[in-house]
Design a protein around this motif. Sequence first.
Motif, PDB file in Angstrom:
ATOM      1  N   TRP A  21     -12.824 -44.950  12.071  1.00 46.31           N
ATOM      2  CA  TRP A  21     -13.000 -44.325  10.755  1.00 46.31           C
ATOM      3  C   TRP A  21     -14.284 -44.770  10.084  1.00 46.31           C
ATOM      4  CZ3 TRP A  21     -13.386 -47.355   6.428  1.00 46.31           C
ATOM      5  CH2 TRP A  21     -13.010 -48.688   6.580  1.00 46.31           C
ATOM      6  N   ASP A  30     -23.795 -44.890  10.025  1.00 44.37           N
ATOM      7  CA  ASP A  30     -24.409 -44.246  11.190  1.00 44.37           C
ATOM      8  C   ASP A  30     -24.509 -45.213  12.365  1.00 44.37           C
ATOM      9  OD1 ASP A  30     -26.595 -45.895  10.764  1.00 44.37           O
ATOM     10  OD2 ASP A  30     -27.761 -44.360   9.722  1.00 44.37           O
ATOM     11  N   ARG A  74     -24.025 -43.955   5.402  1.00 46.90           N
ATOM     12  CA  ARG A  74     -24.391 -42.542   5.452  1.00 46.90           C
ATOM     13  C   ARG A  74     -24.654 -42.029   4.044  1.00 46.90           C
ATOM     14  NH1 ARG A  74     -23.696 -40.347  10.543  1.00 46.90           N
ATOM     15  NH2 ARG A  74     -22.168 -41.443  11.828  1.00 46.90           N
ATOM     16  N   ASP A  99     -17.063 -44.913  11.330  1.00 48.95           N
ATOM     17  CA  ASP A  99     -18.172 -44.047  11.737  1.00 48.95           C
ATOM     18  C   ASP A  99     -18.414 -42.926  10.736  1.00 48.95           C
ATOM     19  OD1 ASP A  99     -18.472 -45.587  13.965  1.00 48.95           O
ATOM     20  OD2 ASP A  99     -17.253 -44.286  15.243  1.00 48.95           O
ATOM     21  N   ASP A 100     -17.377 -42.582   9.978  1.00 45.83           N
ATOM     22  CA  ASP A 100     -17.560 -41.558   8.948  1.00 45.83           C
ATOM     23  C   ASP A 100     -18.468 -42.062   7.829  1.00 45.83           C
ATOM     24  OD1 ASP A 100     -15.792 -40.095  10.366  1.00 45.83           O
ATOM     25  OD2 ASP A 100     -14.093 -40.411   9.009  1.00 45.83           O
ATOM     26  N   HIS A 101     -18.522 -43.369   7.696  1.00 46.15           N
ATOM     27  CA  HIS A 101     -19.251 -43.930   6.561  1.00 46.15           C
ATOM     28  C   HIS A 101     -20.563 -44.610   6.948  1.00 46.15           C
ATOM     29  CE1 HIS A 101     -15.853 -43.120   3.917  1.00 46.15           C
ATOM     30  NE2 HIS A 101     -15.098 -43.499   4.927  1.00 46.15           N
ATOM     31  N   ARG A 116     -22.649 -52.023   7.828  1.00 42.81           N
ATOM     32  CA  ARG A 116     -21.274 -51.833   8.273  1.00 42.81           C
ATOM     33  C   ARG A 116     -20.516 -53.162   8.259  1.00 42.81           C
ATOM     34  NH1 ARG A 116     -19.371 -47.952  12.852  1.00 42.81           N
ATOM     35  NH2 ARG A 116     -17.409 -48.862  13.471  1.00 42.81           N
ATOM     36  N   ARG A 143     -10.763 -49.847   4.028  1.00 42.60           N
ATOM     37  CA  ARG A 143     -10.860 -48.404   4.100  1.00 42.60           C
ATOM     38  C   ARG A 143     -10.589 -47.765   2.730  1.00 42.60           C
ATOM     39  NH1 ARG A 143      -7.745 -45.454   8.962  1.00 42.60           N
ATOM     40  NH2 ARG A 143      -8.535 -43.363   8.617  1.00 42.60           N
ATOM     41  N   ALA A 176     -13.219 -45.609   0.504  1.00 44.50           N
ATOM     42  CA  ALA A 176     -12.886 -44.234   0.127  1.00 44.50           C
ATOM     43  C   ALA A 176     -12.918 -44.082  -1.393  1.00 44.50           C
ATOM     44  CB  ALA A 176     -11.511 -43.865   0.671  1.00 44.50           C
TER      45      ALA A 176
END
Lengths: 62, 200
Positions: free
Chosen positions: B99, B105, B111, B101-103, A10, B178, B182
């Motif tokens: 946002w 874990d 993810r 968190d959508d990508h 992340r 972002r 995406a």
Amino acid sequence: MAADSRVDCRRASRLLSLACERELDTAEVQALRRHLDACLMCRNFSAQLDFMRKAAKKYSRG
Amino acid sequence: MPAPSAAESRFGEIESHRAYLMRYALAQLRDAQLAEEAVQEALLAALESIGGFDGRSSLRTWLTSILRFKVVDLQRRAIKERAHESLDEEHVGGDDEGWLDDHFDETGHWRVPPQAWSDPEASLDQRRFWEAFEHCLSGLSSMAGRVFFRREVLGDDTAAICKDENITASNCWVILHRARIALRGCLEANWFGEARSRGR
């Protein structure tokens, strides 16, 4: 970067993106490098960033 | 059916750049109606002066240079007409990065792990790749689409983009990050994933 120099995907992805906008400081570069050495997924992401940038440039010429 | 006349095929060729030109105009004008107007005027002007196109630059570059004048013109008019108007757009939360968190874990892992794209350079010469590229650009929010277009396609300065969009540099970076995440997900799902399954 903070005392915790461990970087997960992340944070690594964020640093990779940030590197397109500004120069990373030494601590950031080192932390990122350590992560990339161990993480194929983020190396893939890094290559994808380079490619998308190239594609975007080409898109402007048509 | 008779073969298309030279004028008709020229028209078709110019038309094929409309989606790009629309993105260009939207990135600058931030208003769909104004952008549509600018593109319409630019295409008409292009048809009238196509004889002056010498082919030294690409057709897209030539069309963009015409559009640029129309955009500046409309910007001037718009500033006069609407002295000030707040953005009706999505608000960008300062440090809110939920946002992500959508990508990723809870442990910070992807993810959907990014794959190695095989021979991506070869895609740049394929018309269908550019269809996928435009499809994926369309999937971005309108603000992300504008910021990404100016930053990556036109190579504009982040500072200038932030100023026009009325956002801070860190917001700008979040939006770009972002958009890139995406876009890479979309390209992998719609192009590189498929390309692999076709065995190329």
